[in-house]
Design an enzyme around this catalytic site. Sequence first.
Site, PDB file in Angstrom:
ATOM      1  N   ARG A  74       0.948  -1.245  -0.097  1.00 27.17           N
ATOM      2  CA  ARG A  74       0.067   0.085  -0.020  1.00 27.17           C
ATOM      3  C   ARG A  74       0.845   1.202   0.011  1.00 27.17           C
ATOM      4  O   ARG A  74       0.560   2.239  -0.846  1.00 27.17           O
ATOM      5  CB  ARG A  74      -0.858   0.049   1.187  1.00 27.17           C
ATOM      6  CG  ARG A  74      -1.994  -1.189   1.236  1.00 27.17           C
ATOM      7  CD  ARG A  74      -2.962  -1.046   0.281  1.00 27.17           C
ATOM      8  NE  ARG A  74      -3.850  -2.280   0.480  1.00 27.17           N
ATOM      9  CZ  ARG A  74      -3.818  -3.215  -0.198  1.00 27.17           C
ATOM     10  NH1 ARG A  74      -2.918  -3.373  -1.046  1.00 27.17           N
ATOM     11  NH2 ARG A  74      -4.802  -4.263  -0.112  1.00 27.17           N
ATOM     12  N   LYS A  87      -6.164   1.503   1.702  1.00 27.71           N
ATOM     13  CA  LYS A  87      -6.996   0.498   1.546  1.00 27.71           C
ATOM     14  C   LYS A  87      -6.995  -0.390   2.743  1.00 27.71           C
ATOM     15  O   LYS A  87      -5.759  -1.117   3.044  1.00 27.71           O
ATOM     16  CB  LYS A  87      -6.920  -0.461   0.294  1.00 27.71           C
ATOM     17  CG  LYS A  87      -8.024  -1.435  -0.084  1.00 27.71           C
ATOM     18  CD  LYS A  87      -7.911  -2.269  -0.986  1.00 27.71           C
ATOM     19  CE  LYS A  87      -8.821  -3.300  -1.238  1.00 27.71           C
ATOM     20  NZ  LYS A  87      -8.709  -4.107  -2.561  1.00 27.71           N
TER      21      LYS A  87
END
Length: 260
Positions: free
Chosen positions: A206, A241
């Site tokens: 991420r 996320k």
Amino acid sequence: KQWYQRRVRVVIRTFEWRLRLNFSSSVDAERDQDQHRKLRDQALWLLENLIPLHVLKELKLKGTYHRDHESVAVCFASVVNFQDFFDEKWKHGHESIRILNELISDIDELLDIPRYHRHIDKIKTALGCTYMSASGLVYEEREHMFVMIDFMFDTMKVLEQFNQNTMGFEFQMKFGCHIGPVASGVIGRSAPMFDIWGDTVNLASRMMSTGVVGRIQVLKETAELVESRYVIERRGKVMVKGKGEVETFFIVGPKDSCND
């Protein structure tokens, strides 16, 4: 006497024929053994490049491999604009892939440097253009995390040099890193694959995907672990996320070089 001479000639011809047959069989057998050795060596080379040597040794002894690690630095480095470079019409895309392979291979060569070879394992090249590596899987002393950061900065240098020979196109990379616990193991029997799992891996991924070209993005926990040697720059809040809005930082460079 003539009968005897004819018999001798038959024996000699038979002996010569068998000698040639045995010699031919010996040559064929030796050639087959050489070919077998070459195939075995090639298979071993391929396996050692797919699975880290320290894992392969245990795999040979036990037949399986799985382990937990308390502190591993996981890095994702992705060529974010390869699709802009890829041209299927250019020799059916083969030339584009060849050039990408050259870049990845240049990064691989960094792992021949003793310091990197000791601490860092290449995990895989994901989705064709994302280089995934990890440190601390073997030697868990604190030094491994600094080695990983240096490896990312050296990867930037490799990319810069590589771009000087790509006909005006500049490949761009984003870097994400996170330090924390992971699980490692080998999956599969006929085509075994070494991999690592855990929240640390997800967060490193991420950090790369939400990052900025040419920068190493990390979370606060990782920034605090390496700030003794590197200049840290606060980026601000980023949507990640599965985590929501989190504060992220950039690793700017070693403190000594930045002060210079």
